[in-house]
Design an enzyme around this catalytic site. Structure first.
Site, PDB file in Angstrom:
ATOM      1  N   SER A 144       0.853  -1.133  -0.040  1.00 42.94           N
ATOM      2  CA  SER A 144       0.058   0.055   0.002  1.00 42.94           C
ATOM      3  C   SER A 144       0.790   1.206  -0.067  1.00 42.94           C
ATOM      4  CB  SER A 144      -0.822   0.110   1.317  1.00 42.94           C
ATOM      5  OG  SER A 144      -1.239   1.176   1.669  1.00 42.94           O
ATOM      6  N   TYR A 157      -0.816   0.041  10.433  1.00 39.91           N
ATOM      7  CA  TYR A 157      -0.860  -0.523   9.106  1.00 39.91           C
ATOM      8  C   TYR A 157       0.566  -0.205   8.335  1.00 39.91           C
ATOM      9  CZ  TYR A 157      -2.844  -1.609   4.500  1.00 39.91           C
ATOM     10  OH  TYR A 157      -3.232  -2.091   3.316  1.00 39.91           O
TER      11      TYR A 157
END
Lengths: 246, 341
Positions: A144, A157
């Protein structure tokens, strides 16, 4: 990579991009083991592939659970005979809803690391051997832009995904003599459950659809051997270039 | 010989005994010098079978006992198995009470709804049976992993975790005991071999039980074992011998896989089958030139196999030397490389 009869393990394969990608690879003739936590949705994803004549097995497991990994690896190899590719698609936000690092519980960071970093490390380690002895294999890390940008509230994250990207680089360096290749792929923002969990009020019209992303993702994987092992690629940039070069 | 009682990092801490049948020599070597024992052009063949947790607490009406799967017969649902009476690995197998008698048609309850039917009882022993599980493959493998524990013996000081029972390169879970001679081969050693110009190849061989405690059964070990040699390995062996290199089997299961295949087909071919070959003194090897093995005491089937690689007198010399030097035995123990210089 020609996917016909190739054995592929996809974690997070019951939902979102993982599920859509499973469909793309099944259409190319790959034989799949789908891994996810929820039995019902997992069976649904596999049934969809089988209904179109594909081969899909299901293994219910939490990749963040240490005790789940060798059972998962053993069963997957029993079912597929040989694993040629592993796609680490399962992800956890850690803290949900998202929050500043200073408000993040240690356990939430640990959960993100367990699912997004340590679990994939363990699973790769448990599946690596026969690929390395055969001199070929592909391991894909779903990453990501939070792994490179310090976005506020995406700390747990983002940190885990940054480690995940680097894990692919080191694996790639060490496994180069054995022919096992690694790729980190950043697909961009998509309309998935994970995104809705992270950004509940997102403008859905600005998000890509997982099916369309999976189509381009699969085009990239078809040509995985043309990309330097260990590289982190952004799907939105690379695929248009690949398509233009065709 | 004292048994290694705990899992340990064999690749870094074990001792290596080099036995050279050509020079009639026995020599202690540091374990990290294992790759240096090979020459460029040699071929190292490993058994890539992963180890299934193959010990189960099982019930029939009125009795509880232990079933140890002995090996897959075909597909996923048919297995050979050996029954053990009450108790577990902490009791020496030979001291375990007899299990209840079962017959063709007896249903065994493995727990969580998993059942297997006894479809055949061996003439060799009423404890050796063929089982047929009642589940499809996806669900069966998940259940076997959830309910099973690694097979282990009373020389160990603690219960094994599943990862304790794996090698660095396990694939399909056909083995019920770890092909433990592979423990010295971690990725550092494999990388060093590769860098040295030593080729690597694999077979998949269902390493079975090493002891049952029943003399008639133990005498018959190893039982027939499922085995597969891939085309890449057939080609690697041919290239190695053509260039004068040596083919070295990692463990007795690898040696058995290669030799049984060559004997059955007249030459090494890509094939999946059942190995029933028993290798012992006087056996003329067709494929394997050397072997890396654990320390196996005379009288066991593993030790008998080694007599095909070195004269018995030399193996006795090696054994006495290892005992005098405090080498450790069993699956987390030290290793021996039988290979001519």
């Amino acid at each position: 990579m020609n996917w016909r009869d190739k054995g592929v393990v996809i974690t997070g394969g019951s939902n979102g991009l993982g599920r859509a990608l499973a469909g793309e690879l099944a259409r190319r003739g790959a034989r799949l083991v789908l891994v996810a936590r929820g039995r019902e949705r997992l069976e649904g994803a596999a049934a969809e592939i089988r209904a179109r004549g594909g081969e899909a097995h299901t293994l219910e497991a939490d990749v963040g659970d240490k005790d789940a990994i060798y059972p998962l690896a053993g069963a997957a190899q029993a079912l597929l005979g040989r694993v040629d590719a592993v796609i680490h698609g399962a992800s956890a936000l850690g803290a949900s809803p998202l929050r500043p690092l200073a408000d993040t519980d240690c356990e939430q960071l640990e959960r993100a690391l367990a699912v997004n970093l340590v679990g994939p490390f363990r699973l790769t380690k448990a599946l690596l051997g026969p690929m390395a002895l055969a001199g070929e294999g592909l391991v894909v890390h779903l990453t990501s832009d939070a792994s490179v940008e310090g976005y506020p509230t995406w700390g747990a994250y983002g940190v885990s995904k940054a480690g995940f990207d680097h894990l692919a680089r080191v694996w790639a360096a060490e496994m180069a003599p054995f022919g096992v290749r690694f790729l980190s792929v950043d697909p961009g923002d998509m309309d998935t459950d994970l995104h809705a969990e992270a950004v509940p009020d997102a403008d859905l019209s600005e998000l890509q659809q997982p099916d369309e992303v999976a189509r381009r993702f699969a085009l990239l994987l078809d040509r995985a051997e043309t990309i330097e092992s260990g590289a982190r690629v952004r799907l939105g940039e690379l695929v248009p270039a690949l398509e233009a070069a065709r | 010989m004292i048994a290694a009682a705990l899992p340990r990092d064999v690749a870094r801490t074990a001792r290596l005994l080099r036995v050279d049948p050509r020079a009639w020599a026995v020599r202690d070597v540091a374990i990290d010098a294992l790759p240096a024992q090979f020459r460029p052009g040699d071929l190292v063949v490993v058994n890539d079978a992963a180890t299934l947790p193959a010990s189960f607490a099982v019930q029939v009406p009125d009795a509880a006992f232990e079933v140890r799967l002995a090996g897959p017969i075909a597909g996923g649902s048919a297995w050979a198995a050996v029954l053990f009476g009450t108790g577990d690995w902490r009791t020496r197998t030979e001291d375990r009470p007899a299990p209840p008698l079962v017959h063709a048609g007896t249903t065994l309850e493995f727990g969580e709804g998993l059942k297997a039917q006894v479809v055949r009882v061996s003439d060799l022993s009423p404890r050796l049976v063929r089982l047929e599980f009642d589940l499809g493959e996806d669900a069966l493998w998940a259940k076997l992993y959830r309910l099973g524990r690694p097979v282990q013996y009373s020389h160990l000081a603690r219960g094994l975790a599943l990862w304790d029972a794996q090698t660095a390169f396990g694939g399909r879970p056909w083995s019920v005991e770890t092909p433990s001679a592979a423990r010295p081969l971690d990725w550092q050693a494999l990388s060093a071999l590769r860098a040295r110009g030593v080729a690597l190849a694999s077979v998949t061989h269902a390493a079975g039980l090493s002891a049952t405690g029943e003399p008639a059964l133990d005498h018959a070990l190893p039982l027939p074992e499922r085995t597969e040699v891939p085309q890449a390995t057939v080609e690697a062996v041919a290239r190695t011998h053509a260039r004068g290199g040596r083919v070295v089997a990692i463990g007795t299961s690898t040696a058995r896989a290669l030799e049984a295949n060559a004997l059955a087909h007249g030459r090494l071919v890509a094939a999946c089958g059942v190995a029933s070959l028993r290798i012992g003194p006087g056996y003329e090897r067709r494929i394997v030139d050397g072997i890396l093995t654990g320390m196996h005491e005379a009288g066991t089937s593993h030790a008998a196999l080694l007599a095909a690689f070195a004269p018995r007198a030399l193996l006795s010399l090696a054994w006495s030397h290892a005992e005098d030097e405090g080498y450790l035995g069993e699956e987390f123990g030290d290793v021996m490389l039988i290979l001519g210089y």
